[in-house]
Every structure is written in structure tokens, then in C-alpha cells.
Design a protein around this motif. Structure first.
Motif, PDB file in Angstrom:
ATOM      1  N   TYR A   3       0.845  -1.191   0.000  1.00 13.59           N
ATOM      2  CA  TYR A   3       0.000   0.000   0.000  1.00 13.59           C
ATOM      3  C   TYR A   3       0.883   1.245   0.000  1.00 13.59           C
ATOM      4  O   TYR A   3       1.909   1.285   0.670  1.00 13.59           O
ATOM      5  CB  TYR A   3      -0.931   0.002   1.224  1.00 13.59           C
ATOM      6  CG  TYR A   3      -1.862  -1.185   1.228  1.00 13.59           C
ATOM      7  CD1 TYR A   3      -3.098  -1.130   0.594  1.00 13.59           C
ATOM      8  CD2 TYR A   3      -1.474  -2.378   1.827  1.00 13.59           C
ATOM      9  CE1 TYR A   3      -3.946  -2.234   0.569  1.00 13.59           C
ATOM     10  CE2 TYR A   3      -2.307  -3.494   1.808  1.00 13.59           C
ATOM     11  CZ  TYR A   3      -3.537  -3.412   1.173  1.00 13.59           C
ATOM     12  OH  TYR A   3      -4.357  -4.508   1.139  1.00 13.59           O
ATOM     13  N   ARG A   4       0.472   2.233  -0.773  1.00 12.25           N
ATOM     14  CA  ARG A   4       1.228   3.473  -0.873  1.00 12.25           C
ATOM     15  C   ARG A   4       0.324   4.660  -0.571  1.00 12.25           C
ATOM     16  O   ARG A   4      -0.863   4.652  -0.922  1.00 12.25           O
ATOM     17  CB  ARG A   4       1.827   3.633  -2.279  1.00 12.25           C
ATOM     18  CG  ARG A   4       2.851   2.559  -2.634  1.00 12.25           C
ATOM     19  CD  ARG A   4       3.415   2.754  -4.034  1.00 12.25           C
ATOM     20  NE  ARG A   4       4.381   1.705  -4.357  1.00 12.25           N
ATOM     21  CZ  ARG A   4       4.993   1.579  -5.539  1.00 12.25           C
ATOM     22  NH1 ARG A   4       4.735   2.441  -6.512  1.00 12.25           N
ATOM     23  NH2 ARG A   4       5.855   0.599  -5.737  1.00 12.25           N
ATOM     24  N   TYR A 201       5.660  16.121  -7.559  1.00 13.17           N
ATOM     25  CA  TYR A 201       5.587  15.036  -6.578  1.00 13.17           C
ATOM     26  C   TYR A 201       5.958  15.509  -5.172  1.00 13.17           C
ATOM     27  O   TYR A 201       5.404  15.030  -4.187  1.00 13.17           O
ATOM     28  CB  TYR A 201       6.473  13.869  -7.013  1.00 13.17           C
ATOM     29  CG  TYR A 201       6.025  13.234  -8.314  1.00 13.17           C
ATOM     30  CD1 TYR A 201       4.707  12.849  -8.502  1.00 13.17           C
ATOM     31  CD2 TYR A 201       6.908  13.036  -9.381  1.00 13.17           C
ATOM     32  CE1 TYR A 201       4.269  12.290  -9.700  1.00 13.17           C
ATOM     33  CE2 TYR A 201       6.491  12.468 -10.577  1.00 13.17           C
ATOM     34  CZ  TYR A 201       5.173  12.103 -10.735  1.00 13.17           C
ATOM     35  OH  TYR A 201       4.740  11.547 -11.915  1.00 13.17           O
ATOM     36  N   ASN A 202       6.888  16.449  -5.078  1.00 18.09           N
ATOM     37  CA  ASN A 202       7.263  16.984  -3.767  1.00 18.09           C
ATOM     38  C   ASN A 202       6.402  18.173  -3.370  1.00 18.09           C
ATOM     39  O   ASN A 202       5.977  18.297  -2.225  1.00 18.09           O
ATOM     40  CB  ASN A 202       8.750  17.379  -3.764  1.00 18.09           C
ATOM     41  CG  ASN A 202       9.660  16.172  -3.780  1.00 18.09           C
ATOM     42  OD1 ASN A 202       9.368  15.148  -3.164  1.00 18.09           O
ATOM     43  ND2 ASN A 202      10.771  16.273  -4.501  1.00 18.09           N
ATOM     44  N   GLY A 207      -0.220  12.507  -6.071  1.00 15.74           N
ATOM     45  CA  GLY A 207      -0.356  11.063  -6.175  1.00 15.74           C
ATOM     46  C   GLY A 207      -0.783  10.706  -7.591  1.00 15.74           C
ATOM     47  O   GLY A 207      -1.308  11.555  -8.316  1.00 15.74           O
ATOM     48  N   THR A 208      -0.560   9.448  -8.009  1.00 18.08           N
ATOM     49  CA  THR A 208      -0.944   9.030  -9.358  1.00 18.08           C
ATOM     50  C   THR A 208      -1.645   7.680  -9.331  1.00 18.08           C
ATOM     51  O   THR A 208      -1.199   6.748  -8.669  1.00 18.08           O
ATOM     52  CB  THR A 208       0.268   8.924 -10.302  1.00 18.08           C
ATOM     53  OG1 THR A 208       1.191   7.957  -9.779  1.00 18.08           O
ATOM     54  CG2 THR A 208       0.967  10.255 -10.471  1.00 18.08           C
ATOM     55  N   ASN A 279       8.334   2.357 -10.216  1.00 16.28           N
ATOM     56  CA  ASN A 279       8.439   3.814 -10.125  1.00 16.28           C
ATOM     57  C   ASN A 279       7.763   4.261  -8.826  1.00 16.28           C
ATOM     58  O   ASN A 279       6.548   4.095  -8.657  1.00 16.28           O
ATOM     59  CB  ASN A 279       7.739   4.456 -11.329  1.00 16.28           C
ATOM     60  CG  ASN A 279       7.905   5.962 -11.366  1.00 16.28           C
ATOM     61  OD1 ASN A 279       8.109   6.612 -10.347  1.00 16.28           O
ATOM     62  ND2 ASN A 279       7.794   6.532 -12.557  1.00 16.28           N
ATOM     63  N   PRO A 280       8.492   4.851  -7.878  1.00 20.36           N
ATOM     64  CA  PRO A 280       7.907   5.234  -6.588  1.00 20.36           C
ATOM     65  C   PRO A 280       6.864   6.335  -6.699  1.00 20.36           C
ATOM     66  O   PRO A 280       6.080   6.540  -5.766  1.00 20.36           O
ATOM     67  CB  PRO A 280       9.123   5.702  -5.774  1.00 20.36           C
ATOM     68  CG  PRO A 280      10.130   6.119  -6.801  1.00 20.36           C
ATOM     69  CD  PRO A 280       9.929   5.190  -7.964  1.00 20.36           C
TER      70      PRO A 280
END
Length: 321
Positions: A3-4, A201-202, A207-208, A279-280
Motif C-alpha cells: 500500500y502506498r 511530486y514533492n 499522487g498518481t 516507479n515510486p
């Protein structure tokens, strides 16, 4: 299941999720949908994706019927829908498409009715709308959150500039901005996720929820020798997908990727999915399937990620050029 966190929110999504585009209502019936959603849920999937335009609302109705059957705790499931294209197809009249306050509010209400739920966890603006002021869009989404109809909002296929425009307006007026983008992402479609969105992203923290990680099935290898009957690319109305993906150069690269997958003792689709979620900045990759066996195979990507070290990733890059 892994989970992210969705960007900088506190919401956690399963790194593999399940979507209904094309398949629900058009390729599978309620019993098949029940089997697939149940298998996904039982294996840790908590995010189920939908949209008003999918099968002109019938996809949401089908997912709603399945959710009604199940005894799942609503708080364990993350549901989404999208607004822009409308649900009436050629019968759409003015104000039944786009991102006006009127259409967003009415589309949200209709999606809730079709899904038979009280709120949506995620609500996406399915495309940018150059005819609606960004302030109108942000205010409307903010109000839906304030009224408890949605919990988070996001965009799909917006440019980085358009996303930042929404954030700028939200910040200036102390409103809630978008927290997620739903772009296309796979080994052939990379620019937005890897380059254009990189600064986001920062800050603000994007989120994607990426779609088409298997390039409409091309990365399963089933189109290496033509287009099988009954496949997605053989369906009437999806000729544009066939023209886009079944190209000689792409098919040649898929063949080379397939050879590499065999050398690694993994399947091509699991390698392609593993490449995607490695890819994080990918919060979750949305899966589409018509058979349980496909999902079973797709879930193996969670283990294949460990196989894709720097050397193997380099080999993939060499194939893709």
C-alpha cells in the motif's frame, strides 16, 4: 499487497487496483464482475476505479450492484468516479458534459446513485475544460468535499501547468486543491509521469493512479501474431486503440521484451506491471481484466518487482531505446 500513500495525503491505496473501463457491461456480466472484484478484494486490492462515461453509466451501475451484494466494510474500500464526458453519449445536451458547476454537481449525484453509495473517495476531472474558469472547478470540488459527497478530488490527463493553476487558485482562496492525477503510464507512454509531473511530486505532493499499464493489452503479448477474436482491440468502437498500439515498431519491441521476460522466468505482463510500479511516483496501477486467471497472473508482479534490478531495468531501456 503493498500500500502506498496517495501523494501527501493520509489515504493509502493498494499498489495494484481494479478498474472497469471497457470490460464492465461490454465484455463481462454481473457474475464475472463479482468474481473479479471479489478476487481482487480478497487479495488486498482496496481501490476500484470507475467513471460516468464508462459504458454510459452502465459500468457504475454494475459495480454498484456488486458492491450491494458484498458484505465489505465501506471504510475498507476506496471508490472513484470521473466527470467530464457525460453519461448520455450522443444524447448529451448542453451542460451534460464538461466541468461547469452544474455538470460536476449533477454528475456526482448521478454517480452516487448508480454506485449505490453515500460518498466517493476520489472524484476526478476526467479532462481539462478550457471553457470553464479554473476557479469554478476548484470551488465546486471544494464544496463537494465540504458537503461530504467526495473526500478527495483530482484530475485525469491534465497538464502540469493546468494542475498547478488549480493549486494556485486553491491556495489563494484557502480551498482544497487536487491531490491526484490519473495519467496513462506504461513502457511506451512515459513523458507525463516521468518528466512533466516530476516537479509536482514533492510540491504540492501529487499522487498518481495510472491507467493502461499494459498498453491496452499489447504488453500481454497476445497481439504478437495478430488480433485474437474477442479481445479488446477486436471490439467495435475501439479501432482507435488498435491503430494506436498495433504498430510494427511497437510489436517488435514487445517481442524483444517477451524474450527478456522468458530469460528472467517471468511472464511479459507481470514484467511490464512490475516495471510500472517500480516507479515510486506511481501510487497505484489500475488493472483491467475479463478473467480471474488474468488477475492471478497480474498479481505476480508484486514479486517480479524484486527481480527487476538495475541491470534488468537497463536491458529494458535498451530494448525501448
Amino acid at each position: 499487497m503493498e500500500y502506498r500513500y496517495l501523494g501527501k495525503t493520509g489515504l493509502q491505496l493498494s499498489v495494484l487496483s481494479f478498474g472497469s473501463w471497457v470490460t464492465f457491461h461490454k465484455q463481462i456480466d454481473d457474475n464475472h464482475a463479482d468474481e473479479l472484484m471479489s478476487f481482487a478484494y480478497d487479495n488486498g486490492v482496496n481501490f476500484f476505479d470507475n467513471a460516468e462515461v464508462y459504458a454510459l453509466g452502465e459500468s457504475e451501475k454494475m459495480m454498484g450492484r456488486i458492491l450491494k451484494r458484498k458484505s465489505w466494510d465501506r471504510t475498507s474500500v476506496v471508490l472513484s468516479s470521473k466527470v467530464y464526458f457525460g453519461s448520455r453519449g450522443k444524447e448529451n445536451k448542453p451542460n451534460q458534459t464538461g466541468l461547469s458547476r452544474k455538470h460536476i454537481m449533477e454528475a456526482c449525484r448521478e454517480s452516487l446513485q448508480r454506485l449505490q453509495v453515500d460518498y466517493l473517495d476520489l472524484f476526478f476531472c476526467h479532462r481539462p475544460d478550457p471553457n470553464t474558469p479554473i476557479g469554478e472547478i476548484v470551488w465546486t470540488m471544494h464544496n463537494l468535499i465540504q458537503h461530504g459527497k467526495i473526500l478527495y478530488w483530482g484530475t485525469s490527463m491534465w497538464s502540469a501547468e493546468e494542475i498547478m493553476s488549480a493549486h494556485k487558485f486553491a491556495k489563494e482562496h484557502n480551498l482544497i486543491g487536487p491531490v491526484v492525477e490519473q495519467p496513462e503510464y506504461n513502457v511506451f507512454e512515459r513523458t507525463k509521469v516521468e518528466q512533466e509531473y516530476a516537479p509536482l511530486y514533492n510540491d504540492p505532493g501529487l499522487g498518481t493512479t495510472v491507467w493502461s499499464p499494459l498498453a491496452a493489452g499489447l504488453l500481454t503479448g497476445k497481439y504478437l501474431n495478430g488480433i485474437p477474436e474477442g479481445s479488446r482491440l477486436a471490439m467495435p468502437g475501439f479501432e482507435w486503440l488498435k491503430e494506436r498500439w498495433v504498430q510494427e515498431e511497437k510489436v517488435r519491441k514487445v517481442g524483444a521484451l517477451n524474450d527478456l521476460a522468458k530469460q528472467l522466468n517471468v511472464s511479459l505482463p507481470t514484467m511490464a506491471l512490475a516495471w510500472c510500479i517500480k516507479n515510486p511516483n506511481v501510487t497505484t496501477a489500475i488493472l483491467g481484466a475479463t478473467k480471474r486467471e488474468q488477475l492471478e497472473e497480474n498479481f505476480k508482479a508484486l514479486e517480479v518487482v524484486k527481480v527487476l534490478n538495475d541491470e534488468e531495468m537497463g536491458k529494458i531501456e535498451e530494448i525501448l531505446k
